[in-house]
Design a protein around this motif. Structure first.
Motif, PDB file in Angstrom:
ATOM      1  N   GLY A   1       0.783  -1.231   0.000  1.00 52.58           N
ATOM      2  CA  GLY A   1       0.000   0.000   0.000  1.00 52.58           C
ATOM      3  C   GLY A   1       0.818   1.288   0.000  1.00 52.58           C
ATOM      4  N   GLN A   2       2.119   1.172  -0.101  1.00 51.96           N
ATOM      5  CA  GLN A   2       2.994   2.342  -0.075  1.00 51.96           C
ATOM      6  C   GLN A   2       2.857   3.135  -1.373  1.00 51.96           C
ATOM      7  N   SER A   3       2.730   4.457  -1.277  1.00 46.10           N
ATOM      8  CA  SER A   3       2.653   5.279  -2.494  1.00 46.10           C
ATOM      9  C   SER A   3       4.060   5.548  -3.018  1.00 46.10           C
ATOM     10  N   TRP A   4       4.112   6.075  -4.258  1.00 44.39           N
ATOM     11  CA  TRP A   4       5.415   6.365  -4.882  1.00 44.39           C
ATOM     12  C   TRP A   4       6.196   7.391  -4.058  1.00 44.39           C
ATOM     13  N   GLN A   5       5.467   8.413  -3.536  1.00 43.18           N
ATOM     14  CA  GLN A   5       6.130   9.475  -2.766  1.00 43.18           C
ATOM     15  C   GLN A   5       6.763   8.899  -1.498  1.00 43.18           C
ATOM     16  N   ASP A   6       5.979   8.028  -0.805  1.00 44.56           N
ATOM     17  CA  ASP A   6       6.501   7.417   0.437  1.00 44.56           C
ATOM     18  C   ASP A   6       7.700   6.546   0.121  1.00 44.56           C
ATOM     19  N   PHE A   7       7.553   5.791  -0.983  1.00 45.31           N
ATOM     20  CA  PHE A   7       8.626   4.869  -1.367  1.00 45.31           C
ATOM     21  C   PHE A   7       9.902   5.653  -1.706  1.00 45.31           C
ATOM     22  N   LEU A   8       9.708   6.766  -2.438  1.00 46.77           N
ATOM     23  CA  LEU A   8      10.846   7.590  -2.857  1.00 46.77           C
ATOM     24  C   LEU A   8      11.572   8.176  -1.643  1.00 46.77           C
ATOM     25  N   LYS A   9      10.760   8.612  -0.658  1.00 41.20           N
ATOM     26  CA  LYS A   9      11.331   9.196   0.561  1.00 41.20           C
ATOM     27  C   LYS A   9      12.203   8.153   1.266  1.00 41.20           C
ATOM     28  N   ALA A  10      11.624   6.953   1.433  1.00 45.15           N
ATOM     29  CA  ALA A  10      12.343   5.871   2.121  1.00 45.15           C
ATOM     30  C   ALA A  10      13.579   5.454   1.323  1.00 45.15           C
ATOM     31  N   CYS A  11      13.397   5.416   0.003  1.00 46.32           N
ATOM     32  CA  CYS A  11      14.495   4.996  -0.876  1.00 46.32           C
ATOM     33  C   CYS A  11      15.645   5.990  -0.808  1.00 46.32           C
ATOM     34  N   ARG A  12      15.308   7.301  -0.811  1.00 45.63           N
ATOM     35  CA  ARG A  12      16.341   8.350  -0.722  1.00 45.63           C
ATOM     36  C   ARG A  12      17.124   8.216   0.575  1.00 45.63           C
ATOM     37  N   ALA A  13      16.390   7.971   1.655  1.00 48.67           N
ATOM     38  CA  ALA A  13      17.041   7.828   2.969  1.00 48.67           C
ATOM     39  C   ALA A  13      17.985   6.621   2.951  1.00 48.67           C
ATOM     40  N   ARG A  14      17.483   5.540   2.316  1.00 49.91           N
ATOM     41  CA  ARG A  14      18.270   4.307   2.252  1.00 49.91           C
ATOM     42  C   ARG A  14      19.559   4.527   1.459  1.00 49.91           C
ATOM     43  N   LEU A  15      19.418   5.235   0.327  1.00 48.39           N
ATOM     44  CA  LEU A  15      20.587   5.468  -0.535  1.00 48.39           C
ATOM     45  C   LEU A  15      21.577   6.431   0.109  1.00 48.39           C
ATOM     46  N   ALA A  16      21.040   7.399   0.865  1.00 52.67           N
ATOM     47  CA  ALA A  16      21.927   8.357   1.533  1.00 52.67           C
ATOM     48  C   ALA A  16      22.777   7.655   2.584  1.00 52.67           C
TER      49      ALA A  16
END
Lengths: 323, 60
Positions: free
Chosen positions: A45-60
């Motif tokens: 149920g995760q939206s693209w925006q939520d996923f992107l936020k989490a993904c950015r944090a993960r990559l950082a």
């Protein structure tokens, strides 16, 4: 002064460009991770925006290109962009000092903590499969008899239907007749090679396969045998991000299996276990070429002998006719 | 180049190839098919050498 201004402008432009390129890379990587997670129904149920936020944090959090495999949660593994996961998994592996074989009685039952996980995958009980097993049992020691710590060990699994006592295992499979029986499934009471587990392993590897394992996934029942090496247990994760080390023995002559297994054992001790430096050598290629040439001569010689025999028979018939 | 010399050369080259192979790949057993290959390779080498020798003597 003017020169200073021009340099400053160039520096600022360069910084902006690299920043933009980094942003584009992050977006690209997160986008592909999102698509992978979406395909695998793991978004929850995760939206693209939520996923992107989490993904950015993960990559950082991830330092450039080098991150141990253990730090990647198993649930995230399928979502990892394969090309980037490749480097991280390869660098995770400690130096391998030894290889040992063990039997695999069910998929996913591999003990954790080993440096590398390898699997002897057979598709049939042919003479070629027996030849590979013979080389494995001859050149590789039982994993329990190794002095090296598990983290420095490449464990080579042979799928098997039943567990057998350690005492019986020692030297039991070095005998060619025992290997044939192990492959033939004749006796239901004794242990034999589990083609079912081998099939499950192939299915796990070939779930969204990468180029390195395409030859295994495209093969049929007559192809093989194979040795597949991976940084983690294959049984627990699917789809599997690279790197893999696949030793496809389909085009290799049976007599060269010993050389190939020996090259493979040296290869897994390399810093990058998947770079095939010790396997794709001129020595191995030349050996395979010589053996293939020798095998292809057999039918030619047989055909020539057949022709000579035919000519002699015709001459004899003519001679007897004249008399 | 006499026939005896050619046959001797073939045998010598075939033995050389076999020994070379055994040194390079000690773990590979040498069977009949491999021996045949070495003999054929020796025959080809001698044939090429004979041809080159003939061409040179003809032109000289």
């Amino acid at each position: 002064m003017l020169r200073l201004l021009i340099y400053s402008f160039l520096l600022i432009t360069l910084a902006c460009t690299s920043e933009a390129a980094a942003q584009a890379n992050v977006l690209k990587e997160c986008g592909s991770q999102y698509q992978s997670a979406k395909t695998a129904n793991e978004l929850a149920g995760q939206s693209w925006q939520d996923f992107l936020k989490a993904c950015r944090a993960r990559l950082a959090e991830r330092p450039a290109e080098a991150k141990p495999a253990e730090a990647v949660p198993a649930s995230l593994a399928p979502a990892i962009t394969y090309s980037h996961a490749s480097a991280s998994l390869a660098s995770a592996v400690l130096a391998i000092n030894a290889s040992g074989y063990a039997f695999l009685y069910s998929r996913g039952s591999e003990a954790s903590g080993y440096g590398l996980y390898s699997y002897a995958i057979l598709r049939n009980g042919s003479q070629r499969s027996a030849a590979l097993l013979k080389q494995i049992f001859t050149q590789v020691k039982d994993v329990h008899s190794l002095i090296a710590s598990p983290a420095e060990t490449n464990i080579l699994f042979v799928p098997s239907t039943k567990e057998m006592g350690r005492r019986k295992q020692n030297d039991f499979y070095k005998n060619e007749g025992n290997i044939r029986r192990f492959l033939s499934n004749e006796s239901k009471s004794s242990a034999h090679y589990s083609f079912a587990i081998a099939g499950q392993l192939i299915a796990a590897i070939c779930n969204r396969p990468v180029d390195e394992v395409k030859s295994l996934c495209n093969g049929d029942e007559t192809s093989g045998p194979y040795i597949v090496t991976y940084a983690k247990q294959i049984g627990n994760t699917s789809p599997l991000p690279p790197p893999f080390l696949l030793v496809d023995l389909t085009p290799v002559d049976e007599s060269a299996f010993g050389t190939l297994v020996s090259s493979y054992l040296s290869q897994v001790q390399e810093e990058k276990f998947d770079d095939r430096k010790k396997i794709d050598t001129f020595r191995n290629t030349l050996l395979n070429l010589i053996l293939h040439s020798a095998r292809s001569l057999e039918p030619i010689t047989a055909a020539l002998l057949g022709i000579v025999h035919q000519v002699n028979a015709t001459e004899n018939l003519n001679d007897s006719g004249k008399k | 180049m006499t026939l005896v010399f050619q046959i001797t050369a073939i045998i010598f080259i075939a033995i050389l190839l076999r020994v070379g192979f055994q040194i390079a790949y000690p773990e590979v057993p040498i069977d009949g098919a491999l021996t045949k290959l070495f003999v054929i390779a020796a025959v080809v080498i001698v044939a090429v050498l004979t041809f080159v020798h003939l061409m040179r003597t003809k032109s000289g």
